[in-house]
Write an enzyme that holds these catalytic residues in place. Structure first.
Site, PDB file in Angstrom:
ATOM      1  N   TYR A  69       9.661  -6.928  -0.374  1.00 26.57           N
ATOM      2  CA  TYR A  69      10.441  -6.721  -1.602  1.00 26.57           C
ATOM      3  C   TYR A  69      11.905  -7.114  -1.418  1.00 26.57           C
ATOM      4  O   TYR A  69      12.801  -6.302  -1.616  1.00 26.57           O
ATOM      5  CB  TYR A  69      10.338  -5.257  -2.061  1.00 26.57           C
ATOM      6  CG  TYR A  69       8.945  -4.905  -2.500  1.00 26.57           C
ATOM      7  CD1 TYR A  69       8.517  -5.230  -3.786  1.00 26.57           C
ATOM      8  CD2 TYR A  69       8.039  -4.298  -1.641  1.00 26.57           C
ATOM      9  CE1 TYR A  69       7.222  -4.950  -4.195  1.00 26.57           C
ATOM     10  CE2 TYR A  69       6.740  -4.018  -2.043  1.00 26.57           C
ATOM     11  CZ  TYR A  69       6.348  -4.339  -3.327  1.00 26.57           C
ATOM     12  OH  TYR A  69       5.073  -4.067  -3.717  1.00 26.57           O
ATOM     13  N   TYR A 126      -0.070   4.130  -6.157  1.00 21.17           N
ATOM     14  CA  TYR A 126       0.187   2.850  -5.484  1.00 21.17           C
ATOM     15  C   TYR A 126      -1.068   2.446  -4.712  1.00 21.17           C
ATOM     16  O   TYR A 126      -1.599   3.242  -3.926  1.00 21.17           O
ATOM     17  CB  TYR A 126       1.382   2.938  -4.527  1.00 21.17           C
ATOM     18  CG  TYR A 126       1.588   1.630  -3.792  1.00 21.17           C
ATOM     19  CD1 TYR A 126       2.180   0.540  -4.448  1.00 21.17           C
ATOM     20  CD2 TYR A 126       1.126   1.448  -2.492  1.00 21.17           C
ATOM     21  CE1 TYR A 126       2.314  -0.686  -3.802  1.00 21.17           C
ATOM     22  CE2 TYR A 126       1.272   0.223  -1.844  1.00 21.17           C
ATOM     23  CZ  TYR A 126       1.861  -0.831  -2.513  1.00 21.17           C
ATOM     24  OH  TYR A 126       1.981  -2.051  -1.876  1.00 21.17           O
ATOM     25  N   ASP A 142      -8.537   6.190  -2.395  1.00 19.22           N
ATOM     26  CA  ASP A 142      -7.723   5.314  -1.548  1.00 19.22           C
ATOM     27  C   ASP A 142      -7.036   6.210  -0.506  1.00 19.22           C
ATOM     28  O   ASP A 142      -6.034   6.862  -0.797  1.00 19.22           O
ATOM     29  CB  ASP A 142      -6.704   4.580  -2.432  1.00 19.22           C
ATOM     30  CG  ASP A 142      -5.763   3.692  -1.629  1.00 19.22           C
ATOM     31  OD1 ASP A 142      -5.748   3.799  -0.385  1.00 19.22           O
ATOM     32  OD2 ASP A 142      -5.018   2.913  -2.256  1.00 19.22           O
ATOM     33  N   LYS A 153      -3.870   1.318   7.152  1.00 19.09           N
ATOM     34  CA  LYS A 153      -2.648   1.816   7.791  1.00 19.09           C
ATOM     35  C   LYS A 153      -2.855   2.391   9.207  1.00 19.09           C
ATOM     36  O   LYS A 153      -2.892   1.631  10.158  1.00 19.09           O
ATOM     37  CB  LYS A 153      -1.958   2.804   6.854  1.00 19.09           C
ATOM     38  CG  LYS A 153      -1.357   2.076   5.631  1.00 19.09           C
ATOM     39  CD  LYS A 153      -0.125   2.734   5.086  1.00 19.09           C
ATOM     40  CE  LYS A 153       0.695   1.797   4.225  1.00 19.09           C
ATOM     41  NZ  LYS A 153       0.398   1.844   2.800  1.00 19.09           N
TER      42      LYS A 153
HETATM   43  C1  LIG Z   1      -0.003   0.784   1.880  1.00 18.47           C
HETATM   44  C2  LIG Z   1      -1.044   1.145   0.882  1.00 18.47           C
HETATM   45  C3  LIG Z   1      -1.909   0.168   0.350  1.00 18.47           C
HETATM   46  C4  LIG Z   1      -1.786  -1.302   0.691  1.00 18.47           C
HETATM   47  O1  LIG Z   1      -2.050  -1.566   2.025  1.00 18.47           O
HETATM   48  P1  LIG Z   1      -1.486  -2.934   2.670  1.00 18.47           P
HETATM   49  O2  LIG Z   1      -1.962  -2.869   4.089  1.00 18.47           O
HETATM   50  O3  LIG Z   1       0.001  -2.894   2.539  1.00 18.47           O
HETATM   51  O4  LIG Z   1      -2.093  -4.065   1.921  1.00 18.47           O
HETATM   52  C5  LIG Z   1      -2.867   0.594  -0.547  1.00 18.47           C
HETATM   53  N1  LIG Z   1      -2.986   1.888  -0.901  1.00 18.47           N
HETATM   54  C6  LIG Z   1      -2.188   2.853  -0.408  1.00 18.47           C
HETATM   55  C7  LIG Z   1      -2.386   4.265  -0.810  1.00 18.47           C
HETATM   56  C8  LIG Z   1      -1.176   2.512   0.491  1.00 18.47           C
HETATM   57  O5  LIG Z   1      -0.360   3.470   0.960  1.00 18.47           O
END
Ligand SMILES: *Cc1c(COP(=O)(O)O)cnc(C)c1O
Length: 422
Positions: free
Chosen positions: A14, A142, A243, A272
């Site tokens: 960003y 997100y 997620d 992550k």
């Molecule tokens: C960081 C994140 C993503 C995206 O993962 P990237 O490895 O950056 O593509 C998706 N969902 C959540 C909840 C996240 O924290």
């Protein structure tokens, strides 16, 4: 390091190409210490965006990568398989809710969200309900930066209007209003219920971050909300995608966010901290029912297959990271960090510029009344000897589970003293 070159030619996350914020040159890192090229040492409060849960330069993780490198760094996954992938998928199936029985390995979190969405769409297509092709997500959520992922991020902070013509037109419900420990009222699920009832004929899935909304606002919400969402998805024949990319592997005090509510999703995304922050790797898990339905559909296969799928180095270090985690006292550690963050950040409540202070598991958040100027405040944190990367109104920390008590106390004191200068 040639910082002039960096400034002139390299995009950072960003960032502006014409007016970039300064970046700091890192030479190496160890445990919770980041060693800058200029000799300064920072206490790390970010775990490289949730990832480095065991700290940097961990001997066991280093060794796992070295051993795997000597065998093979990569091998295509089409038509071939290998031990690091098999043992990783065994672990993931064992650790996640029982209904999740199939694993798709991906190369980044956003891709695992794309894969989850594609699974949901292919599922309904195979059932002859191709009109069920929209998603319902939460405001302030997100889910990543690729297109399908972007289409389920908060429409305002995700700046949907810029990409309006190409984004999937999905539905949004209000961000959960019931805080983690707050008393539940049925009114809190009213908007969600209304949306899912109205749009059920078009909805393939609900997608949300369980318990903690991360990059969209660092908000914690009640497990009751999640329980109601699960029940309503069942009632209205809509799949549930959780997620867990940020919440997975102990960050909230439970192994997964959905463990707080004892619910089982239809599809789960992991990423992550999966590799302890060593390599990019993610996974999408789904139920037997979804896998079978997709495979009996028109395509006969699941339509995805990244080049670096199941990369052996990434799988090997993920195996090592999960073993290190499970052999550690991570529950005690996250509890200890939660207690320390609660006490250590509490003085910020007295500051006039602070709107709210909250903690859950190994996550501490100070929400300000006004957004910060990152160019100014970033330098203040570095001068104070800590690495904290605020965004908008949020100054937050999610340290490594291995951070020492002394480091954590210094981190909290410095965060509060820097915030006091804003
Ligand atoms: C960081 C994140 C993503 C995206 O993962 P990237 O490895 O950056 O593509 C998706 N969902 C959540 C909840 C996240 O924290």
């Amino acid at each position: 390091m040639n910082l002039e070159f960096d400034k002139k030619h390299i995009w950072h996350p960003y960032s502006s190409a014409t007016n970039p914020a300064p970046v700091f040159a890192v030479d190496r890192a160890e445990g919770s210490s980041i060693y800058l090229e200029d000799g300064r040492v920072l206490i790390d409060g970010m775990s490289s965006w949730w990832c480095a849960i065991h700290g940097y330069n961990h001997p066991v993780l280093n060794q796992a990568i070295k051993d795997q490198t000597d065998k093979m760094a990569h091998m295509m996954f089409g038509g071939l398989t290998h031990e690091p992938a098999i043992s990783l998928c065994e672990k993931l199936i064992k650790l996640t809710p029982e209904a999740l029985q199939k694993v798709f390995l991906c190369d980044a979190g956003s891709v695992s969200v794309e894969v989850a969405i594609k699974m949901a769409l292919q599922y309904w297509q195979a059932k002859g309900k191709s009109n069920k092709n929209r998603l319902l997500s939460l405001r302030r959520g997100y889910h990543g930066d690729t297109f399908a992922a972007m289409s389920v991020c908060d429409p305002d902070t995700g700046m949907h209007h810029i990409f309006n013509d190409v984004l999937m037109p999905n539905y949004f419900t209000e961000a959960p209003r019931c805080g983690f420990d707050e008393v539940w009222h049925d009114d809190y699920i009213h908007d969600f219920k209304q949306q899912i009832t109205t749009h059920q004929a078009e909805l393939a899935a609900v997608i949300l971050e369980p318990i903690v909304q991360g990059a969209g606002g660092m908000r914690f919400y009640s497990p009751e909300f999640l329980k109601h969402v699960r029940a309503l998805c069942n009632e209205h024949n809509v799949l549930l995608i959780v997620d867990e990319i940020a919440t997975g592997f102990g960050r909230t005090g439970k192994l997964f966010g959905c463990n707080h509510a004892n619910i089982s999703p239809d599809i789960m995304c992991l990423g992550k901290s999966l590799t302890g922050g060593y390599m990019t790797l993610a996974a999408t898990l789904c139920t037997e029912d979804i896998a079978e339905t997709i495979s009996n559909g028109e395509a006969g296969v699941f339509m995805h297959g990244p080049t670096f799928m199941g990369n052996p180095l990434a799988c090997a270090v993920a195996n090592a990271s999960i073993d290190v985690l499970l052999n550690s006292t991570w529950q005690e550690n996250t509890k200890r960090i939660e207690t320390e963050l609660r006490t250590g950040l509490a003085p910020a409540r007295q500051l006039e510029q602070v709107h709210d202070v909250r903690t859950l598991g190994a996550i501490g958040v100070i929400e300000l009344k006004q957004p910060v100027d990152i160019k100014v405040v970033q330098a203040l944190f570095v001068e104070a000897g800590i690495w904290i990367r605020p965004f908008g109104k949020l100054v937050y920390t999610m340290p490594a589970f291995t951070i020492s008590q002394a480091e954590l106390q210094t981190l909290c004191n410095k965060i509060v003293s820097v915030v006091a200068k804003f």
